[in-house]
Design a protein around this motif. Sequence first.
Motif, PDB file in Angstrom:
ATOM      1  N   PHE A 150      48.024  57.861  23.070  1.00 26.21           N
ATOM      2  CA  PHE A 150      48.018  59.152  23.763  1.00 26.21           C
ATOM      3  C   PHE A 150      49.392  59.458  24.352  1.00 26.21           C
ATOM      4  CE2 PHE A 150      47.706  61.157  27.999  1.00 26.21           C
ATOM      5  CZ  PHE A 150      47.289  62.427  27.621  1.00 26.21           C
ATOM      6  N   ILE A 151      49.991  58.468  25.002  1.00 27.73           N
ATOM      7  CA  ILE A 151      51.301  58.668  25.627  1.00 27.73           C
ATOM      8  C   ILE A 151      52.346  59.057  24.577  1.00 27.73           C
ATOM      9  CG2 ILE A 151      53.209  57.478  26.798  1.00 27.73           C
ATOM     10  CD1 ILE A 151      51.034  55.844  28.294  1.00 27.73           C
ATOM     11  N   ILE A 152      52.362  58.315  23.452  1.00 26.59           N
ATOM     12  CA  ILE A 152      53.335  58.604  22.397  1.00 26.59           C
ATOM     13  C   ILE A 152      53.064  59.967  21.762  1.00 26.59           C
ATOM     14  CG2 ILE A 152      54.124  57.910  20.097  1.00 26.59           C
ATOM     15  CD1 ILE A 152      55.300  56.190  22.270  1.00 26.59           C
ATOM     16  N   ALA A 153      51.788  60.256  21.483  1.00 24.85           N
ATOM     17  CA  ALA A 153      51.438  61.535  20.861  1.00 24.85           C
ATOM     18  C   ALA A 153      51.787  62.713  21.762  1.00 24.85           C
ATOM     19  CB  ALA A 153      49.947  61.559  20.526  1.00 24.85           C
ATOM     20  N   GLN A 154      51.569  62.558  23.070  1.00 27.20           N
ATOM     21  CA  GLN A 154      51.824  63.642  24.003  1.00 27.20           C
ATOM     22  C   GLN A 154      53.315  63.799  24.290  1.00 27.20           C
ATOM     23  OE1 GLN A 154      49.532  65.781  25.086  1.00 27.20           O
ATOM     24  NE2 GLN A 154      51.029  66.957  26.240  1.00 27.20           N
ATOM     25  N   ALA A 155      54.058  62.715  24.155  1.00 27.13           N
ATOM     26  CA  ALA A 155      55.468  62.744  24.575  1.00 27.13           C
ATOM     27  C   ALA A 155      56.473  62.827  23.437  1.00 27.13           C
ATOM     28  CB  ALA A 155      55.777  61.496  25.414  1.00 27.13           C
ATOM     29  N   PHE A 156      56.069  62.489  22.190  1.00 25.50           N
ATOM     30  CA  PHE A 156      57.066  62.296  21.133  1.00 25.50           C
ATOM     31  C   PHE A 156      57.926  63.535  20.872  1.00 25.50           C
ATOM     32  CE2 PHE A 156      58.290  62.510  16.600  1.00 25.50           C
ATOM     33  CZ  PHE A 156      59.237  61.503  16.613  1.00 25.50           C
ATOM     34  N   LEU A 157      57.308  64.692  20.720  1.00 27.53           N
ATOM     35  CA  LEU A 157      58.096  65.880  20.400  1.00 27.53           C
ATOM     36  C   LEU A 157      59.053  66.238  21.538  1.00 27.53           C
ATOM     37  CD1 LEU A 157      55.395  68.103  18.641  1.00 27.53           C
ATOM     38  CD2 LEU A 157      57.134  66.638  17.601  1.00 27.53           C
ATOM     39  N   SER A 158      58.634  66.000  22.778  1.00 25.40           N
ATOM     40  CA  SER A 158      59.528  66.206  23.923  1.00 25.40           C
ATOM     41  C   SER A 158      60.621  65.144  23.959  1.00 25.40           C
ATOM     42  CB  SER A 158      58.729  66.178  25.232  1.00 25.40           C
ATOM     43  OG  SER A 158      57.781  67.221  25.274  1.00 25.40           O
ATOM     44  N   MET A 159      60.249  63.898  23.638  1.00 27.24           N
ATOM     45  CA  MET A 159      61.242  62.825  23.581  1.00 27.24           C
ATOM     46  C   MET A 159      62.283  63.109  22.510  1.00 27.24           C
ATOM     47  SD  MET A 159      58.740  59.507  23.983  1.00 27.24           S
ATOM     48  CE  MET A 159      60.021  58.290  23.675  1.00 27.24           C
ATOM     49  N   MET A 160      61.829  63.611  21.356  1.00 27.15           N
ATOM     50  CA  MET A 160      62.765  63.930  20.278  1.00 27.15           C
ATOM     51  C   MET A 160      63.707  65.057  20.698  1.00 27.15           C
ATOM     52  SD  MET A 160      61.960  64.501  16.227  1.00 27.15           S
ATOM     53  CE  MET A 160      61.060  66.045  16.389  1.00 27.15           C
ATOM     54  N   CYS A 161      63.204  65.996  21.494  1.00 20.67           N
ATOM     55  CA  CYS A 161      64.038  67.092  21.989  1.00 20.67           C
ATOM     56  C   CYS A 161      65.122  66.574  22.927  1.00 20.67           C
ATOM     57  CB  CYS A 161      63.152  68.122  22.696  1.00 20.67           C
ATOM     58  SG  CYS A 161      64.053  69.520  23.395  1.00 20.67           S
ATOM     59  N   HIS A 162      64.781  65.598  23.788  1.00 22.24           N
ATOM     60  CA  HIS A 162      65.735  65.104  24.785  1.00 22.24           C
ATOM     61  C   HIS A 162      66.595  63.944  24.272  1.00 22.24           C
ATOM     62  CE1 HIS A 162      62.874  67.335  27.372  1.00 22.24           C
ATOM     63  NE2 HIS A 162      63.927  67.522  28.154  1.00 22.24           N
ATOM     64  N   PHE A 163      65.964  63.016  23.508  1.00 23.27           N
ATOM     65  CA  PHE A 163      66.704  61.861  23.005  1.00 23.27           C
ATOM     66  C   PHE A 163      67.468  62.185  21.728  1.00 23.27           C
ATOM     67  CE2 PHE A 163      64.109  58.053  24.857  1.00 23.27           C
ATOM     68  CZ  PHE A 163      64.158  58.648  26.109  1.00 23.27           C
ATOM     69  N   LYS A 164      66.979  63.207  20.995  1.00 24.44           N
ATOM     70  CA  LYS A 164      67.525  63.563  19.683  1.00 24.44           C
ATOM     71  C   LYS A 164      67.490  62.351  18.753  1.00 24.44           C
ATOM     72  CE  LYS A 164      70.182  67.365  21.654  1.00 24.44           C
ATOM     73  NZ  LYS A 164      69.495  67.308  22.966  1.00 24.44           N
ATOM     74  N   PHE A 165      68.581  62.050  18.066  1.00 19.45           N
ATOM     75  CA  PHE A 165      68.582  60.909  17.136  1.00 19.45           C
ATOM     76  C   PHE A 165      68.389  59.582  17.866  1.00 19.45           C
ATOM     77  CE2 PHE A 165      72.951  61.637  18.422  1.00 19.45           C
ATOM     78  CZ  PHE A 165      73.400  60.367  18.738  1.00 19.45           C
ATOM     79  N   GLY A 166      68.658  59.571  19.178  1.00 22.62           N
ATOM     80  CA  GLY A 166      68.523  58.347  19.963  1.00 22.62           C
ATOM     81  C   GLY A 166      67.095  57.835  20.051  1.00 22.62           C
ATOM     82  N   ILE A 167      66.111  58.677  19.663  1.00 26.85           N
ATOM     83  CA  ILE A 167      64.715  58.250  19.687  1.00 26.85           C
ATOM     84  C   ILE A 167      64.504  57.025  18.803  1.00 26.85           C
ATOM     85  CG2 ILE A 167      63.992  59.794  17.803  1.00 26.85           C
ATOM     86  CD1 ILE A 167      61.897  59.085  20.905  1.00 26.85           C
ATOM     87  N   PHE A 168      65.257  56.961  17.698  1.00 19.97           N
ATOM     88  CA  PHE A 168      65.100  55.834  16.780  1.00 19.97           C
ATOM     89  C   PHE A 168      65.730  54.562  17.341  1.00 19.97           C
ATOM     90  CE2 PHE A 168      64.536  59.566  14.123  1.00 19.97           C
ATOM     91  CZ  PHE A 168      63.370  59.228  13.448  1.00 19.97           C
ATOM     92  N   PHE A 169      66.792  54.687  18.135  1.00 18.89           N
ATOM     93  CA  PHE A 169      67.373  53.519  18.813  1.00 18.89           C
ATOM     94  C   PHE A 169      66.437  53.027  19.926  1.00 18.89           C
ATOM     95  CE2 PHE A 169      71.399  55.706  17.410  1.00 18.89           C
ATOM     96  CZ  PHE A 169      71.636  54.832  16.355  1.00 18.89           C
ATOM     97  N   PHE A 170      65.748  53.974  20.564  1.00 16.12           N
ATOM     98  CA  PHE A 170      64.773  53.625  21.596  1.00 16.12           C
ATOM     99  C   PHE A 170      63.671  52.742  21.018  1.00 16.12           C
ATOM    100  CE2 PHE A 170      60.603  54.731  23.468  1.00 16.12           C
ATOM    101  CZ  PHE A 170      60.802  54.332  24.794  1.00 16.12           C
ATOM    102  N   PHE A 171      63.104  53.163  19.883  1.00 18.09           N
ATOM    103  CA  PHE A 171      62.035  52.383  19.266  1.00 18.09           C
ATOM    104  C   PHE A 171      62.554  51.057  18.697  1.00 18.09           C
ATOM    105  CE2 PHE A 171      59.764  56.612  18.643  1.00 18.09           C
ATOM    106  CZ  PHE A 171      58.815  56.359  19.624  1.00 18.09           C
ATOM    107  N   SER A 172      63.786  51.042  18.182  1.00 20.12           N
ATOM    108  CA  SER A 172      64.324  49.796  17.617  1.00 20.12           C
ATOM    109  C   SER A 172      64.525  48.738  18.705  1.00 20.12           C
ATOM    110  CB  SER A 172      65.634  50.065  16.871  1.00 20.12           C
ATOM    111  OG  SER A 172      66.644  50.502  17.752  1.00 20.12           O
ATOM    112  N   ALA A 173      64.836  49.161  19.928  1.00 20.73           N
ATOM    113  CA  ALA A 173      64.975  48.213  21.041  1.00 20.73           C
ATOM    114  C   ALA A 173      63.631  47.548  21.338  1.00 20.73           C
ATOM    115  CB  ALA A 173      65.500  48.932  22.281  1.00 20.73           C
TER     116      ALA A 173
END
Length: 500
Positions: free
Chosen positions: A436-459
Amino acid sequence: MAGGGFASGSGDVQFEAKITYAVIMSCIMAATGGLMFGYDIGISGGVTSMPSFLEHFFPEVYERIQEHGVDSNYCKYDNQSLQLFTSSLYLAALVATLFASSVTRKLGRKCTMLIAGLFFIVGTVFNSVANTLLLLIFGRLLLGCGVGFANQAVPVFLSEIAPTRIRGALNILFQLDITIGILIANIVNYFTAQIKGGYGWRISLALAGVPALMLTFGSLLVHDTPNSLIERGLEDEGKAVLKKIRGVENVEPEFQEILKASTVAKTVKNPLKSLLKRHNRPPLIIAVMLQVFQQFTGINAIMFYAPVLFSTLGFKSGASLYSAVITGAVNVLSTLVSVYLVDKVGRRILLLEACVQMFVSQVVIGIVLGLKVQDFSDSLNEGLGVLVVVMVCIFVSSFAWSWGPLGWLIPSETFPLEARSAGQSVTVFVNMLFTFIIAQAFLSMMCHFKFGIFFFFSAWVLLMSLFTLFLVPETKNIPIEEMTDKVWRNHWFWKSFMED
């Protein structure tokens, strides 16, 4: 269909068992709960990329997409209501699983799967006829209740009914059906998006009724597990079912093992309280952390929103849905790898290898997007677009033969009988909470983190590889009622919890 042999552990006890037609068919029918879950995951991402669906329910998002160059590439779909459409299912599921635990324990695994099927049917009807956002989300909430009950009962059903030596493979049927459901949803979305008249999304949502009916009728045809029957005092029926699914007359050693576990289980008045006892903490901690890590690989962010993600990267609508179909197909094929390998190489090897593969693929995707996809323009040419799709497929494949199926398998096989329903309930609750947290937040996270979202998950992938290396034990070929003696008491860290 029967193959002779023994369902054996690593110790002295061997349970005689054949691979019977009854076991295979029961597992196939029960695993359709995964088919429904997967279809719900895949369908939401597809319909939310369809202009007609967005125009009907989310006009703000629709207008934003039409105005090129106004919003960042990464922020086109950043809308809380749009994310609520996807995430509401998981919010309902985490609440439903709290009730599903007692239902599974008191009424059995079979009854719980039937209730899940009925929730799925009613939710599908509401979704397919919805004309308002409120009715649409209400339908998703009902589907979520079905997910909560199905995910509570099905993995436990599969682990209990399967012979020890192929328990991993049969349990992974649940995850395999999830991946097949996602693939079918992606294919359905690809074709319904091309229907003129703007009603293709209704067909996509209505076709969820097919797996819903399969689960409902399937649950009426299967036997409940011997473990559940014996736990509820139906010992003669439990023994008869055990003989049928094992295909042999000599089931006494396994029957006595289940009876012994059931006797202990009956002394437990409060399963959740028992779950918190010191000797149950190792499987509880591992079950909880597997669910957290499973979601923070970023897999559901990609599978929910694959068409939206590819559209964000500059793929046209048809191409983005087509790319989602490709990743869905990779998901299914890779899960078959897990079915074949899980009882041969074990759980730990698959988990650790996948961490390396996921880490590398996410870092590569992050670098490519960081260099080539800017806020208001992108230079992601065809070659780099193909590279991104390939890296997504490499990521999806590694998850599909490891953290996807094993995140459900390991918790379902490691809890003792007295805490199994409660343990599975906590497992599903935590999984749905973080989904739920990921589904509700992902599109907003992608807007703020941009390409950095993939570095976030890789960590997170790096962190979970260390957790697996040091704290996740191997459970391959261990009888389900002997985990305490043969796994936890022999682990370098967890054995200290077994002193009582």
